[in-house]
Each structure stands twice: as C-alpha cells, then as structure tokens.
Scaffold this motif. Structure first.
Motif, PDB file in Angstrom:
ATOM      1  N   UNK A  56      10.603  55.649  64.980  1.00 24.39           N
ATOM      2  CA  UNK A  56      10.386  56.022  63.174  1.00 24.39           C
ATOM      3  C   UNK A  56      10.799  54.650  62.267  1.00 24.39           C
ATOM      4  N   UNK A  57      10.812  53.647  62.828  1.00 23.95           N
ATOM      5  CA  UNK A  57      10.874  52.382  62.054  1.00 23.95           C
ATOM      6  C   UNK A  57       9.372  51.382  61.633  1.00 23.95           C
ATOM      7  N   UNK A  58       9.130  51.967  62.988  1.00 22.94           N
ATOM      8  CA  UNK A  58       7.518  51.144  62.953  1.00 22.94           C
ATOM      9  C   UNK A  58       6.580  52.839  62.560  1.00 22.94           C
ATOM     10  N   UNK A  61       6.659  59.750  60.366  1.00 19.26           N
ATOM     11  CA  UNK A  61       6.872  60.800  60.608  1.00 19.26           C
ATOM     12  C   UNK A  61       6.422  61.659  61.672  1.00 19.26           C
ATOM     13  N   UNK A  62       5.419  62.105  61.459  1.00 20.42           N
ATOM     14  CA  UNK A  62       4.289  63.143  62.654  1.00 20.42           C
ATOM     15  C   UNK A  62       4.479  62.348  63.698  1.00 20.42           C
ATOM     16  N   UNK A  67       4.569  60.688  69.046  1.00 23.53           N
ATOM     17  CA  UNK A  67       4.948  58.942  70.258  1.00 23.53           C
ATOM     18  C   UNK A  67       6.229  59.130  71.178  1.00 23.53           C
ATOM     19  N   UNK A  68       6.686  59.398  71.086  1.00 25.64           N
ATOM     20  CA  UNK A  68       8.482  59.862  71.531  1.00 25.64           C
ATOM     21  C   UNK A  68       8.442  60.754  72.470  1.00 25.64           C
TER      22      UNK A  68
END
Length: 95
Positions: A56-58, A61-62, A67-68
């Motif tokens: 989320x830092x990079x 949000x979507x 990716x996660x």
C-alpha cells in the motif's frame, strides 16, 4: 518494496503454518506449547499485515489489493511445498 512485501508474506505464512497442530508435530522447533502457538499466530498475522502495508505504501489502493492477492497464491504454494519437504526430511531421519 515489492520484494520486502513478498518476504513478509512468506514469513507470515510460515509462522501461521507452524502454528497448526499438523505441521508443529513434524517440526519440533515450532514449540509444542499453546503459548508458542499463539505467538506464532500473532507473528503470522503481523507478517501478512506488514506485507499489505508495504504494498500500500508503493501503489494505489485498488492495484495494491490485486497485487497482494496475486502474491498470496504463489507464496502459499511455496510454504506448502516447504512444509511437505520438511515432513519428508523428518521421516527420513527417523529411519
């Protein structure tokens, strides 16, 4: 940052796997007490949250969630294979 996220995810999933009775029986390093299992569950959850925070830092949000979740599948497969190999290794040593 994506590599750090993948590493946190792998460590978190490994801790969660070691907290299960099935895997802890084959790997005595995980600790046999209930207290050790609780700590492994907490560490596993913290690892997964840290992994999500890194992504989320990079990214926005979507895309971060996609990716996660996309990283979660191969990381889970890696941990499952590692646990399977560890079980085979302990069976071979007992013989």
């Amino acid at each position: 940052m994506l590599a750090l996220s993948a590493l946190c995810m792998l460590l978190g999933l490994a801790a969660l796997a070691l907290a299960m009775d099935r895997h802890a029986a084959h790997l005595p390093v995980a600790g046999s007490g209930l207290k050790a299992r609780r700590w492994l569950q907490v560490l596993g959850a913290a690892g997964l949250v840290a992994s999500l925070v890194c992504i989320l830092a990079v990214m926005d949000s979507g895309l971060a969630w996609i990716t996660w979740l996309g990283l979660l599948a191969p990381a889970t497969l890696c941990i499952a294979l590692a646990m399977g190999w560890a079980v085979r290794g302990t069976k071979a040593r007992k013989r």
